[in-house]
Enzyme design. Structure first.
Site, PDB file in Angstrom:
ATOM      1  N   ALA A  23      15.987 -23.549  45.078  1.00 53.75           N
ATOM      2  CA  ALA A  23      16.284 -24.062  43.737  1.00 53.75           C
ATOM      3  C   ALA A  23      15.914 -25.523  43.553  1.00 53.75           C
ATOM      4  O   ALA A  23      15.555 -25.955  42.456  1.00 53.75           O
ATOM      5  CB  ALA A  23      17.765 -23.852  43.422  1.00 53.75           C
ATOM      6  N   HIS A 120      13.535 -13.202  45.354  1.00 58.92           N
ATOM      7  CA  HIS A 120      14.607 -12.777  44.447  1.00 58.92           C
ATOM      8  C   HIS A 120      14.087 -12.287  43.101  1.00 58.92           C
ATOM      9  O   HIS A 120      14.839 -12.191  42.135  1.00 58.92           O
ATOM     10  CB  HIS A 120      15.604 -13.925  44.260  1.00 58.92           C
TER      11      HIS A 120
END
Length: 246
Positions: A23, A120
């Site tokens: 992230a 993901h």
């Protein structure tokens, strides 16, 4: 700075670099991470974010799931930052062979990277759970259903191709990531706390002696790295790759 000179030298000398990121790579594009001070886990909702973005919650309460998902997980105006652009340049030069990312925003591809393994999934891919028809991010954002749940022309619910809590990672993507890391002559890890498994466990497959860890805070893997650089990943990568200053 000695560590930056070493990073530059290793990049020059390496021919099979793999990047593993999280992230923190996208926070410089104004996409909040989950665990930072201003991250999703630090904000208050009716349910904890990790509950809302779980498979069981999606199945039981798709309306609440989509309310959260559209408001807090979609950033259609985000643009690639210096980290994304530096990695795309390395691939263009024939040095970077894969980007392995835990992010779902598609910014690596937007920057020009071609071999991106999305552990993901991606918000840019959405499928009808009934007939399998594909829908883009724009389709999801443009959906005007009164209950907020995107629906296919067949009436089925559209699900984003992202890995929710309680769901398994795609076995093919996982296999490709393991292969890329295990054969790399340099592994650059950046913008990740290395606390989310099974993704974080992938770096154990690296067999070389040029593991570089770039992060603003310490991680559980700092002791395993051959080089640790603290700071802005966009600044460090753009300097390391030798990109012109903005």
């Amino acid at each position: 700075m000695e560590s930056m000179e070493q990073l530059k030298r290793w990049i020059r000398e390496s021919e099979n670099i793999v990047f593993f990121g999280g992230a923190g790579v996208s926070t410089e594009s104004q996409i909040p991470d989950f665990r930072g001070v201003d991250g999703l886990y630090s904000q208050q909702y009716k349910y904890p974010p990790e509950t809302i973005i779980s498979h069981s919650f999606y199945v039981k309460n798709p309306e609440e799931f989509y309310r959260f998902y559209k408001k807090r997980m979609l950033f259609p105006d985000a643009k690639p930052n210096r980290a994304h652009l530096a990695l795309a340049k390395l691939e263009e030069e024939g040095k970077l062979t894969a980007v392995i990312t835990q992010n779902i925003d598609g910014l690596h591809q937007m920057a020009g990277s071609r071999r991106v393994l999305e552990l993901h999934g991606s918000v840019h891919r959405n499928y009808c759970t009934r007939c399998g028809k594909f829908y883009s991010l724009q389709d999801i954002l443009a959906d005007k259903n009164s209950d907020g749940i995107p629906r296919c022309t067949c009436g089925g619910i559209i699900k984003p191709d992202v890995v929710l809590y309680e769901e398994s990672l795609d076995s093919q993507v996982l296999s490709q990531a393991i292969s890329a890391i295990s054969t790399a002559d340099m592994l650059i890890i950046g913008g990740t706390s290395l606390t989310v498994y099974p993704a974080a466990g992938l770096i154990d497959y690296y067999r070389g002696d040029r593991m570089v860890l770039i992060n603003k805070t310490v991680t559980p893997m700092d002791g395993k790295a051959d080089l640790v650089i603290a700071g802005s990943i966009g600044q460090i990568l753009s300097d390391g790759v030798g990109m012109t200053k903005e």
